[in-house]
Design a protein around this motif. Structure first.
Motif, PDB file in Angstrom:
ATOM      1  N   UNK A  60       0.732  -1.205   0.003  1.00 48.61           N
ATOM      2  CA  UNK A  60      -0.007   0.063   0.149  1.00 48.61           C
ATOM      3  C   UNK A  60       1.023   1.222  -0.074  1.00 48.61           C
ATOM      4  N   UNK A  61       2.038   1.207   0.627  1.00 47.26           N
ATOM      5  CA  UNK A  61       2.843   2.462   0.782  1.00 47.26           C
ATOM      6  C   UNK A  61       4.011   2.411  -0.169  1.00 47.26           C
ATOM      7  N   UNK A  62       4.261   1.479  -0.967  1.00 43.56           N
ATOM      8  CA  UNK A  62       5.427   1.228  -1.556  1.00 43.56           C
ATOM      9  C   UNK A  62       6.601   1.200  -0.971  1.00 43.56           C
ATOM     10  N   UNK A  63       6.804   1.091   0.383  1.00 44.03           N
ATOM     11  CA  UNK A  63       8.121   1.137   0.965  1.00 44.03           C
ATOM     12  C   UNK A  63       8.235  -0.067   1.882  1.00 44.03           C
ATOM     13  N   UNK A  64       9.226  -0.648   2.236  1.00 39.42           N
ATOM     14  CA  UNK A  64       9.409  -1.688   3.134  1.00 39.42           C
ATOM     15  C   UNK A  64       9.204  -1.265   4.509  1.00 39.42           C
ATOM     16  N   UNK A  65       8.753  -2.154   5.243  1.00 40.71           N
ATOM     17  CA  UNK A  65       8.540  -1.714   6.741  1.00 40.71           C
ATOM     18  C   UNK A  65       9.807  -1.188   7.492  1.00 40.71           C
ATOM     19  N   UNK A  66       9.652  -0.478   8.376  1.00 35.63           N
ATOM     20  CA  UNK A  66      10.578  -0.010   9.316  1.00 35.63           C
ATOM     21  C   UNK A  66      10.401   0.417  10.740  1.00 35.63           C
ATOM     22  N   UNK A  67      11.217   0.574  11.418  1.00 28.74           N
ATOM     23  CA  UNK A  67      10.875   1.022  12.737  1.00 28.74           C
ATOM     24  C   UNK A  67      10.105  -0.163  13.596  1.00 28.74           C
ATOM     25  N   UNK A  68       9.344   0.589  14.188  1.00 29.52           N
ATOM     26  CA  UNK A  68       8.369  -0.493  15.033  1.00 29.52           C
ATOM     27  C   UNK A  68       7.621  -1.381  14.419  1.00 29.52           C
ATOM     28  N   UNK A  69       7.218  -1.041  13.280  1.00 27.75           N
ATOM     29  CA  UNK A  69       6.306  -1.972  12.449  1.00 27.75           C
ATOM     30  C   UNK A  69       7.289  -3.219  11.884  1.00 27.75           C
ATOM     31  N   UNK A  70       8.418  -3.006  11.374  1.00 27.39           N
ATOM     32  CA  UNK A  70       9.477  -4.024  11.185  1.00 27.39           C
ATOM     33  C   UNK A  70       9.699  -5.018  12.512  1.00 27.39           C
ATOM     34  N   UNK A  71       9.818  -4.442  13.683  1.00 31.13           N
ATOM     35  CA  UNK A  71      10.036  -5.054  15.027  1.00 31.13           C
ATOM     36  C   UNK A  71       8.821  -5.940  15.225  1.00 31.13           C
ATOM     37  N   UNK A  72       7.750  -5.441  15.022  1.00 38.80           N
ATOM     38  CA  UNK A  72       6.604  -6.224  15.335  1.00 38.80           C
ATOM     39  C   UNK A  72       6.463  -7.578  14.581  1.00 38.80           C
ATOM     40  N   UNK A  73       6.879  -7.421  13.231  1.00 35.86           N
ATOM     41  CA  UNK A  73       6.953  -8.555  12.365  1.00 35.86           C
ATOM     42  C   UNK A  73       8.065  -9.394  12.615  1.00 35.86           C
ATOM     43  N   UNK A  74       9.264  -8.876  12.948  1.00 36.61           N
ATOM     44  CA  UNK A  74      10.556  -9.680  12.888  1.00 36.61           C
ATOM     45  C   UNK A  74      11.297 -10.154  14.352  1.00 36.61           C
ATOM     46  N   UNK A  75      10.496  -9.194  15.128  1.00 37.02           N
ATOM     47  CA  UNK A  75      11.185  -9.146  16.646  1.00 37.02           C
ATOM     48  C   UNK A  75      12.599  -8.982  16.697  1.00 37.02           C
ATOM     49  N   UNK A  76      13.298  -9.894  17.410  1.00 40.21           N
ATOM     50  CA  UNK A  76      14.796  -9.815  17.410  1.00 40.21           C
ATOM     51  C   UNK A  76      15.524  -9.832  16.194  1.00 40.21           C
ATOM     52  N   UNK A  77      14.837 -10.434  15.148  1.00 46.39           N
ATOM     53  CA  UNK A  77      15.581 -10.368  13.926  1.00 46.39           C
ATOM     54  C   UNK A  77      15.540  -9.231  12.969  1.00 46.39           C
ATOM     55  N   UNK A  78      14.805  -8.016  13.454  1.00 44.75           N
ATOM     56  CA  UNK A  78      14.737  -6.938  12.759  1.00 44.75           C
ATOM     57  C   UNK A  78      15.839  -6.023  12.606  1.00 44.75           C
ATOM     58  N   UNK A  79      16.934  -6.409  13.726  1.00 44.04           N
ATOM     59  CA  UNK A  79      18.166  -5.614  13.293  1.00 44.04           C
ATOM     60  C   UNK A  79      18.924  -5.585  12.156  1.00 44.04           C
ATOM     61  N   UNK A  80      19.185  -4.459  11.914  1.00 40.54           N
ATOM     62  CA  UNK A  80      20.027  -4.140  10.352  1.00 40.54           C
ATOM     63  C   UNK A  80      18.908  -4.141   9.255  1.00 40.54           C
ATOM     64  N   UNK A  81      17.516  -4.334   9.762  1.00 36.19           N
ATOM     65  CA  UNK A  81      16.485  -4.041   8.329  1.00 36.19           C
ATOM     66  C   UNK A  81      16.626  -5.229   7.521  1.00 36.19           C
ATOM     67  N   UNK A  82      15.861  -4.981   6.318  1.00 38.58           N
ATOM     68  CA  UNK A  82      16.068  -5.991   5.326  1.00 38.58           C
ATOM     69  C   UNK A  82      15.936  -5.285   3.876  1.00 38.58           C
ATOM     70  N   UNK A  83      16.832  -5.980   2.943  1.00 35.95           N
ATOM     71  CA  UNK A  83      16.776  -5.538   1.580  1.00 35.95           C
ATOM     72  C   UNK A  83      15.825  -6.054   0.714  1.00 35.95           C
ATOM     73  N   UNK A  84      14.818  -5.216   0.418  1.00 31.45           N
ATOM     74  CA  UNK A  84      13.718  -5.575  -0.122  1.00 31.45           C
ATOM     75  C   UNK A  84      13.121  -4.995  -1.353  1.00 31.45           C
ATOM     76  N   UNK A  85      12.619  -5.604  -2.331  1.00 33.72           N
ATOM     77  CA  UNK A  85      11.900  -4.875  -3.426  1.00 33.72           C
ATOM     78  C   UNK A  85      10.470  -5.264  -3.147  1.00 33.72           C
ATOM     79  N   UNK A  86       9.927  -4.150  -2.867  1.00 37.16           N
ATOM     80  CA  UNK A  86       8.314  -4.329  -2.451  1.00 37.16           C
ATOM     81  C   UNK A  86       7.665  -4.618  -3.837  1.00 37.16           C
TER      82      UNK A  86
END
Length: 287
Positions: A60-86
């Motif tokens: 919907x936004x055209x951008x990868x999740x970041x911040x709190x939303x990314x942590x809500x999905x990946x938990x501790x694995x969110x560190x460093x973010x993800x390289x993603x083509x939406x």
């Protein structure tokens, strides 16, 4: 996952004219991705799934999740973010699966019904059809899960694209015979329904031959009922319904173009029989 009604198809009586190269390529691609995914562990697997899954909020936004939303999905694995083509994730999500049962259920339907649809459409057109059906199903899932925590849940699986194949099969081969495993006592209905026959009886279940339209309409009814009355599982029923309808409509649209060009349609069209010749006159106009 492509969820059957109370029955499980195991084959059909519908020979093809050529090998289902694309169908089996999709089958092998799904298996290869699943095998690779299974070799990953811990955060590597979590990040892999998220990177290639379709997430409604991201689409919907055209951008990868970041911040709190990314942590809500990946938990501790969110560190460093993800390289993603939406944008690409809407396609790659069709080749991910949440488990072995999810994979095998989808591939069973793909193998049984995909070869005939590929045979009728042709290989190149079938590739576009498969992707269009899957993307339509994903779009419907995004619309139904645009807000709240559901918007952060990744969507994976080939179910939407395969549902499009089921819709196409229904309109192309409604009377094809499909062999299904039916549990007791449901298979007793085969004794009452026309054109439904028990082929093998094994007490607790039976192998029943039925017309494709009966199986597929029943399957669609179950999916629609689950959309109207959510059962709380992790199945994207709305994607199934949207994919099915997309497959049916895509065939009809393709056929409109073919009929304008004077080509035979992909689905059978019932035309009225010509009137009989006048008495005493042969069909060729002679006497």
């Amino acid at each position: 996952m492509i969820v059957p009604t109370a029955v499980l198809p195991i084959g059909d009586v519908n020979p093809t004219r050529r090998r289902a190269v694309v169908t089996w390529t999709f089958v092998l691609a799904n298996i290869a991705v699943f095998v690779y995914q299974s070799t990953l562990t811990g955060c590597d697997q979590v990040r892999f799934v998220h990177r290639f899954a379709a997430v409604p909020r991201e689409l919907l936004t055209g951008s990868p999740l970041a911040g709190g939303e990314l942590e809500a999905v990946l938990g501790a694995c969110a560190a460093g973010g993800t390289d993603k083509s939406v944008a690409l994730s809407a396609v790659t999500a069709m080749f991910l699966h949440g488990g072995l049962a999810h994979l095998l259920g989808n591939l069973l339907f793909l193998v049984i019904f995909g070869n005939n649809v590929e045979d009728r459409l042709g290989r190149r057109r079938f590739v576009g059809f498969y992707l269009a059906g899957g993307l339509t199903a994903t779009a419907a899932h995004v619309v139904f899960n645009a807000t709240g925590t559901d918007a952060l849940v990744p969507l994976v699986g080939a179910s939407g694209a395969i549902a499009a194949i089921l819709g196409a099969y229904l309109i192309m081969f409604p009377r094809a015979r499909v062999f299904t495993v039916v549990p007791f006592p449901l298979y007793l209905l085969a004794l009452l329904l026309p054109k439904v026959r028990i082929r093998t009886w094994l007490v607790f279940f039976a192998v029943v031959a039925m017309p494709a339209w009966l199986l597929l309409v029943g399957w669609l009814a179950v999916q629609w009922q689950a959309v109207r009355n959510p059962v709380g599982d992790a199945v994207a029923y709305e994607a199934h319904v949207a994919g099915f309808v997309a497959g049916l409509l895509l065939v009809l649209l393709l056929d409109r173009g073919r009929q304008r060009r004077g080509q035979d349609p992909f689905h059978p069209v019932h035309r009225p029989s010509p009137p009989p010749p006048p008495p005493g006159r042969r069909p060729d106009g002679g006497r």
